[in-house]
Design a protein around this motif. Sequence first.
Motif, PDB file in Angstrom:
ATOM      1  N   PHE A 179       0.852  -1.178   0.000  1.00  0.00           N
ATOM      2  CA  PHE A 179       0.000   0.000   0.000  1.00  0.00           C
ATOM      3  C   PHE A 179       0.893   1.235   0.000  1.00  0.00           C
ATOM      4  N   ALA A 207       0.513  -2.862  -6.904  1.00  0.00           N
ATOM      5  CA  ALA A 207       0.491  -2.075  -5.672  1.00  0.00           C
ATOM      6  C   ALA A 207      -0.845  -1.335  -5.553  1.00  0.00           C
ATOM      7  N   HIS A 208      -1.243  -1.103  -4.333  1.00  0.00           N
ATOM      8  CA  HIS A 208      -2.447  -0.319  -4.076  1.00  0.00           C
ATOM      9  C   HIS A 208      -2.004   1.099  -3.717  1.00  0.00           C
ATOM     10  N   VAL A 209      -2.433   2.055  -4.482  1.00  0.00           N
ATOM     11  CA  VAL A 209      -1.939   3.410  -4.266  1.00  0.00           C
ATOM     12  C   VAL A 209      -3.078   4.418  -4.315  1.00  0.00           C
ATOM     13  N   THR A 210      -2.840   5.546  -3.714  1.00  0.00           N
ATOM     14  CA  THR A 210      -3.782   6.644  -3.793  1.00  0.00           C
ATOM     15  C   THR A 210      -3.008   7.954  -3.779  1.00  0.00           C
ATOM     16  N   LEU A 211      -3.602   8.969  -4.336  1.00  0.00           N
ATOM     17  CA  LEU A 211      -3.024  10.307  -4.237  1.00  0.00           C
ATOM     18  C   LEU A 211      -3.470  10.922  -2.912  1.00  0.00           C
ATOM     19  N   GLN A 213      -2.399  14.397   0.109  1.00  0.00           N
ATOM     20  CA  GLN A 213      -1.593  15.563   0.431  1.00  0.00           C
ATOM     21  C   GLN A 213      -0.937  15.365   1.799  1.00  0.00           C
ATOM     22  N   HIS A 216      -2.599  14.421   5.052  1.00  0.00           N
ATOM     23  CA  HIS A 216      -3.246  13.126   5.200  1.00  0.00           C
ATOM     24  C   HIS A 216      -2.306  12.068   5.782  1.00  0.00           C
ATOM     25  N   LEU A 226      -2.044   6.446   6.335  1.00  0.00           N
ATOM     26  CA  LEU A 226      -2.932   7.387   5.651  1.00  0.00           C
ATOM     27  C   LEU A 226      -4.074   7.698   6.601  1.00  0.00           C
ATOM     28  N   GLU A 227      -4.276   8.972   6.868  1.00  0.00           N
ATOM     29  CA  GLU A 227      -5.334   9.414   7.784  1.00  0.00           C
ATOM     30  C   GLU A 227      -6.254  10.357   7.015  1.00  0.00           C
ATOM     31  N   SER A 228      -7.016   9.794   6.103  1.00  0.00           N
ATOM     32  CA  SER A 228      -7.881  10.630   5.271  1.00  0.00           C
ATOM     33  C   SER A 228      -9.331  10.209   5.452  1.00  0.00           C
ATOM     34  N   TRP A 230     -11.140   9.110   3.169  1.00  0.00           N
ATOM     35  CA  TRP A 230     -11.499   7.985   2.311  1.00  0.00           C
ATOM     36  C   TRP A 230     -10.769   6.704   2.685  1.00  0.00           C
ATOM     37  N   HIS A 231      -9.754   6.773   3.540  1.00  0.00           N
ATOM     38  CA  HIS A 231      -9.106   5.564   4.015  1.00  0.00           C
ATOM     39  C   HIS A 231      -8.179   5.888   5.183  1.00  0.00           C
ATOM     40  N   LEU A 235       0.906   2.381   5.659  1.00  0.00           N
ATOM     41  CA  LEU A 235       1.442   2.491   4.302  1.00  0.00           C
ATOM     42  C   LEU A 235       2.796   1.791   4.237  1.00  0.00           C
TER      43      LEU A 235
ATOM     44  N   GLY B 107      -8.787  11.310  -4.911  1.00  0.00           N
ATOM     45  CA  GLY B 107      -8.289   9.995  -4.559  1.00  0.00           C
ATOM     46  C   GLY B 107      -8.172   9.034  -5.717  1.00  0.00           C
ATOM     47  N   THR B 109      -6.830   7.761  -9.475  1.00  0.00           N
ATOM     48  CA  THR B 109      -5.714   7.903 -10.395  1.00  0.00           C
ATOM     49  C   THR B 109      -6.056   7.260 -11.727  1.00  0.00           C
ATOM     50  N   LEU B 117      -6.462  -5.230 -10.029  1.00  0.00           N
ATOM     51  CA  LEU B 117      -6.895  -5.285  -8.641  1.00  0.00           C
ATOM     52  C   LEU B 117      -8.401  -5.447  -8.536  1.00  0.00           C
ATOM     53  N   PHE B 125      -8.179   1.510  -2.571  1.00  0.00           N
ATOM     54  CA  PHE B 125      -6.964   1.740  -3.350  1.00  0.00           C
ATOM     55  C   PHE B 125      -7.096   1.200  -4.769  1.00  0.00           C
ATOM     56  N   HIS B 136     -15.238  12.998  -0.711  1.00  0.00           N
ATOM     57  CA  HIS B 136     -14.150  13.473   0.120  1.00  0.00           C
ATOM     58  C   HIS B 136     -13.354  14.584  -0.545  1.00  0.00           C
ATOM     59  N   GLY B 184      -8.990  16.220   6.413  1.00  0.00           N
ATOM     60  CA  GLY B 184      -9.104  14.874   5.866  1.00  0.00           C
ATOM     61  C   GLY B 184      -9.561  14.816   4.428  1.00  0.00           C
ATOM     62  N   PHE B 186      -9.798  15.538   0.341  1.00  0.00           N
ATOM     63  CA  PHE B 186      -8.848  15.625  -0.764  1.00  0.00           C
ATOM     64  C   PHE B 186      -8.957  17.007  -1.397  1.00  0.00           C
TER      65      PHE B 186
END
Lengths: 413, 292
Positions: A179, A207-211, A213, A216, A226-228, A230-231, A235, B107, B109, B117, B125, B136, B184, B186
């Motif tokens: 992650f 890999a599991h990824v997210t954008l 800032q 987060h 990750l403290e956002s 949405w999740h 990590l 969130g 991409t 996945l 993710f 969000h 929190g 985005f």
Amino acid sequence: MSAAELWAGEALPPERFEPLRRAAILGHCKWDAQVGDQATLAPFPLVITRSLSDRLSGWAEALDRESRAAERALLETPALWETLAVPRAIRSVLRRGAKEGWSPAAARVMRFDFHPCEDGWRLSEVNADVPGGYGEATEFTQLIAEAHPGLSTTGAPGPAWVDAILASARAHASTQTLFGVLLHAPGFIEDLQVVSYLAKLLRARGAHVTLAQPQHLGWKDGRAHLESDWHRGPLDFVVRFFQAEWLSRLPRSVAWQPLFVGGKTPVANPGLAVLLESKRCPLVWDRLATSLPTWRALLPETRATSGRVGDLDPAWMLKSAYSNNGDDVLHRELTPRAEWQKVTRFLFFSRGEWIEQRRFQPTPLETPWGSMHVCLGVYTVDGQAVGMYGRLSRGPIVDYRAVDVAVLVKETR
Amino acid sequence: MRPDEAYEVWAPSGGPWSPWVKPILFAAEPNWDPTLFAAISELNEPAWLASPSSSDGYRELRRERSSEDLSTAYVIDLPGAEAIAWGLFFARRGWRPIPLYNAIPGGYTAPVAPAPLDASPANPFATPGFVSVLPHALVDVSNIVRAMVSATGTLHTLGVPANRPPVFLLDADRRVGVGTPVPGRFDNRSISLPTDFPSAVFLRAQGIQRVVLLQATAREPQEDLAHTLLAWQQGGLVIESKSLANDEAPSAIEVTPPSRFRAAWYRFLATIGLRRSPLGGFGGAIPIPSAG
């Protein structure tokens, strides 16, 4: 520069180029293909000989070795950090490194920018912190290469970097599934397209990824979370595409410090890259217990500035310690007068954050779009050259208006 | 419809305005089947369109002869997806809508094919499509995407020639987003930059002499957009403004240097050091929106 080792290829006709352009913007995250009236993707390649490709790659690998030796020396010499204009808050964090340990690097990428001149090649800088251009240097270049039989790419820097990131993350992770997060500054389309492209590569490799800032990010026992909204969760790696010197200016609630020291989650690039990113590094070379012969041979003469630059010799440029994309690179005659005056009026008070660098005379190259200046950026990943990023500009300063151009290799001419 | 097919509808190959169509939403959304969402209701002809322009020398914009008005471009700056309905309204009258939506879905991409996945909503993710994570994000792109997907079929059917005058479409919420910018969420806010548009020289070369700004209530442009309009005005174009809050005809405005923009927005960015280049963008963690 010899025309026998670098030249511009013929432009593809619009009906052949437009599908490639669309593939780049829709499939490979090239989202700033138009800046005002300027198209930023060239329909022709820059062609270099194998010998030039090898020479530039060799220099880049030597520069990488010397840079990291210098970085190690700098880490042991905190007294020099202020000279580099490293922000005070970051200096304070770096001082904890020797005791708490440096946060691990997931993989180290740098890009060395070379320019052809009448008397040979010159180096303008290393992008040691958050170099970009991976999609252009990888995917767009591959698309152009496929339209030019007999020419090959110089490598694939995007895949090379993410493969190195994942290899490092696997070495640190306890689970098979990785992650990761890609940190970026909001609003910069040129950054968003980079992290989106990298995310695509990472995801394609499982890999599991997210954008996200920096706000987060949370840390538990040195491990990034990750403290956002949405999740929330741990990590395995952090891709930091957020300039190091900006981090220290974020609100106090943002926990950026473990990107530099005390963290256990691999970071690419690690925060300590802020040291090499400083354009003031040459000012401390003589005080480091390491030699930098390639740097000294290729980088134009660099000196501190008095800040009184009203009559600065036109043979010299002004650069800020942390300039990016050609911004904060000024010349008394080339920079618009109003901008020059605005920046230099109070330069005396911030002279410790600037340098003067002898201006080199880049040799313009005739292209299908007229005479243009060339910048060839060579990427290194963990010390190995992995590909080139070509840019063209009509003026001698390569900035955000530069045109991206595929760099292709011809074995023999 | 694939993303590249949808993009061709909005940015036909060789079209003079096509290079300015922002590609992010086309790159991010994999499914452009216009039947997925309800068709956008056709707007009624507003009374102000029957009123003469306050600027001398221009024809009034009327349905029966709108195709003759080749010298007027529009900038529609309305919240969320509202500008898209206006884009279709003008497309029916012979204008070419140019979407300039630059917010990245929260969130999310770029898609991967084949997806390696699990794309179930339980896996944040994976590549679930941004609608599931957009709540969000500060700027709600979901409604814009739905409207764009829906409008694609209509625009395709209309077959507006690529060289017709442009109608630039913007989300008026782009700078401030919607809701409270708590940490929190985005941050996908953005600003409109002069480099997002053709220059006055290019517009004039295409025969454009007048630009009408359409907004919900205000007549003055948003402070980021003012930079573009000012450059156009200085480049010899007539700038008019129209508030949808009344039935008055568009009227000329004098775009002034956006000092408040500089003072509030750029000052903040400069203070925290997040200004990279004059036109290159901005960045920050929950920046303070300008008062304007």
